[in-house]
Design a protein around this motif. Structure first.
Motif, short mmCIF file in Angstrom:
data_model
loop_
_atom_site.label_atom_id
_atom_site.label_comp_id
_atom_site.label_asym_id
_atom_site.label_seq_id
_atom_site.Cartn_x
_atom_site.Cartn_y
_atom_site.Cartn_z
N ILE A 158 5.54 13.51 -15.29
CA ILE A 158 5.58 13.68 -13.83
C ILE A 158 4.18 13.42 -13.30
CG2 ILE A 158 5.94 15.32 -11.95
CD1 ILE A 158 7.95 16.76 -13.76
N ASP A 159 4.08 12.60 -12.26
CA ASP A 159 2.79 12.32 -11.65
C ASP A 159 2.42 13.46 -10.71
OD1 ASP A 159 0.48 11.17 -10.72
OD2 ASP A 159 1.49 9.73 -9.40
N ASN A 160 1.41 14.23 -11.09
CA ASN A 160 1.00 15.38 -10.28
C ASN A 160 -0.08 15.04 -9.26
OD1 ASN A 160 2.73 17.33 -11.49
ND2 ASN A 160 1.40 17.33 -13.30
N GLU A 161 -0.54 13.78 -9.26
CA GLU A 161 -1.54 13.39 -8.28
C GLU A 161 -0.88 13.24 -6.91
OE1 GLU A 161 -4.00 10.11 -9.26
OE2 GLU A 161 -4.11 10.63 -11.40
N PRO A 162 -1.56 13.65 -5.85
CA PRO A 162 -0.96 13.52 -4.52
C PRO A 162 -0.75 12.05 -4.16
CG PRO A 162 -3.28 14.12 -4.34
CD PRO A 162 -2.91 14.24 -5.79
N GLU A 163 0.31 11.77 -3.44
CA GLU A 163 0.56 10.41 -2.99
C GLU A 163 -0.49 10.00 -1.99
OE1 GLU A 163 4.16 7.64 -1.14
OE2 GLU A 163 4.49 9.77 -1.54
N GLU A 164 -1.09 8.84 -2.21
CA GLU A 164 -2.12 8.34 -1.31
C GLU A 164 -1.79 6.92 -0.88
OE1 GLU A 164 -5.97 8.47 -3.05
OE2 GLU A 164 -5.94 10.63 -3.42
N LYS A 165 -2.21 6.57 0.31
CA LYS A 165 -2.03 5.19 0.75
C LYS A 165 -2.85 4.27 -0.14
CE LYS A 165 -2.29 2.14 4.76
NZ LYS A 165 -2.65 1.98 6.18
N GLY A 166 -2.24 3.18 -0.56
CA GLY A 166 -2.90 2.25 -1.46
C GLY A 166 -3.98 1.43 -0.76
N SER A 169 0.81 -1.23 0.00
CA SER A 169 0.00 0.00 0.00
C SER A 169 0.83 1.27 0.00
CB SER A 169 -0.95 0.01 1.20
OG SER A 169 -0.24 0.14 2.41
N VAL A 170 2.14 1.17 0.22
CA VAL A 170 2.99 2.37 0.07
C VAL A 170 3.72 2.38 -1.27
CG1 VAL A 170 3.29 2.57 2.56
CG2 VAL A 170 5.05 1.44 1.20
N MET A 171 3.80 1.22 -1.91
CA MET A 171 4.42 1.18 -3.25
C MET A 171 3.41 1.48 -4.34
SD MET A 171 7.17 -1.96 -3.18
CE MET A 171 6.01 -3.24 -2.67
N GLY A 172 2.13 1.14 -4.10
CA GLY A 172 1.11 1.33 -5.12
C GLY A 172 -0.19 1.84 -4.53
N ARG A 173 -1.07 2.33 -5.42
CA ARG A 173 -2.36 2.86 -4.97
C ARG A 173 -3.47 1.83 -5.09
NH1 ARG A 173 -4.95 8.45 -7.14
NH2 ARG A 173 -3.06 9.24 -6.12
N LYS A 174 -3.65 1.28 -6.28
CA LYS A 174 -4.71 0.28 -6.49
C LYS A 174 -4.06 -1.09 -6.57
CE LYS A 174 -7.84 3.50 -8.80
NZ LYS A 174 -8.61 3.81 -10.03
N ILE A 175 -4.48 -1.98 -5.68
CA ILE A 175 -3.84 -3.28 -5.53
C ILE A 175 -4.88 -4.38 -5.72
CG2 ILE A 175 -2.51 -4.74 -3.96
CD1 ILE A 175 -1.90 -1.87 -2.54
#
Length: 313
Positions: A302-310, A151-157
């Motif tokens: 560049i990924d402009n989306e905020p980092e979110e917990k996956g 969940s910290v490496m990816g958003r949708k798992i």
């Protein structure tokens, strides 16, 4: 949970960076010391061999360029398998062959450890921010155990099922991305020769039924002219070859797939193995003596989306 990460290339280095950024206990390994040093400076430990790394951690992650390299890292005398013990988990995040991950998985199980495959999808720019998608195959209990790490490496798992299912799904999605990229080369050719404003054409495709993830991302660096997608021609050939070989093993005759393989072979011959994969559209530029340049597009994504917990989907 102590985590080990082997393979710090374009994707692996960014995934490992996400683990460090979120304060995980991380040990890394790569043949290229220039890739380990920045992570060491951020607090990662560095292992001398894959075996040593496997002995020191609970979860061993591999992110490597080919099934052959993965096999060497796993099976050599100082490889991962000889460092495994009961209840350790091996997560293969490389894009690989279903049968190969199962073959290595049997050797992992013989050590009373747990094999899983967990390839990613969504581009290097999303790997950098922890917003990439992750497919995971393997035991459900093991999946739940490593979900906080995922969940910290990816958003949708997505838990895809048994070991190997994630690798099959990954090969399918990479094949589709390659088809979309080749089709974009032809689409941009017709747009250019029709004297369309290519910046407006980009927007038009993006709001239409012809849109795709590949268009939204790779068209930008194609129109810029950098082609810098952080993914190379040889890797696409590996992926399209895996898909085509899988279809043959399944006795499933296909029409488009063999053509895609040949197109990328031609692209590799023309521009080189380490050319950016998006340069495949340059075949159409060269053939038609045109270019697809337009103003206002970035030279790198560049990924402009905020980092979110996956989270699991």
């Amino acid at each position: 949970m102590k985590i080990g990460f082997i393979g710090l290339g374009n994707v692996g280095g960014k995934l490992a960076g996400s683990l460090l950024r979120n304060n995980f206990d991380l040990t890394v390994r790569d043949l290229n010391k220039r890739l380990t040093e920045p992570l060491k400076d951020l607090g990662a430990k560095v292992a001398n061999t894959p075996k040593e790394l496997a002995e020191q951690v609970d979860l061993i992650i591999t992110s490597l360029p080919s099934p052959e390299v993965s096999a060497k890292v796993m099976e050599s005398e100082d490889g991962i398998i000889n460092g495994l013990s009961e209840n350790k988990i091996w997560l293969e995040m490389s894009t690989t062959d279903e049968n190969e991950v199962k073959r290595l998985g049997e050797k992992v199980i013989a050590k009373k450890a747990i094999p899983m495959d967990g390839p990613v999808s969504g581009g290097c720019h999303r790997a950098a921010t922890g917003n990439i998608a992750i497919f995971v195959g393997g035991e459900r209990k093991a999946f739940e155990k490593i979900l906080p790490t995922l969940s910290v490496m990816g958003r949708k798992i997505l838990h895809t099922g048994e070991l190997g299912t994630a690798s099959v799904l990954k090969v399918i999605t990479n094949y589709l991305a390659s088809v979309h990229l080749v089709a974009l080369g032809e689409a941009w050719t017709v747009a250019k020769k029709s004297n369309l404003d290519l910046a407006k054409a980009y927007k038009g495709i993006a709001i239409s039924s012809g849109n795709s993830f590949v268009h939204e991302t790779e068209s930008q660096i194609i129109l810029n002219g950098s082609y810098n997608i952080n993914f190379t021609m040889d890797l696409v050939l590996k992926d399209t070859g895996l898909f085509d070989d899988l279809a043959k093993k399944l006795n499933a005759p296909l029409e488009i797939s063999p053509q895609i393989v040949e197109i990328f072979k031609d692209g590799q011959k023309k521009y080189g193995s380490r050319a950016w994969s998006s340069m495949i559209v340059k075949r159409m530029e060269d053939l038609n003596n045109i270019n697809f340049r337009a103003n206002g597009f970035p030279d790198e994504l560049i990924d402009n989306e905020p980092e979110e917990k996956g989270y699991e989907i």
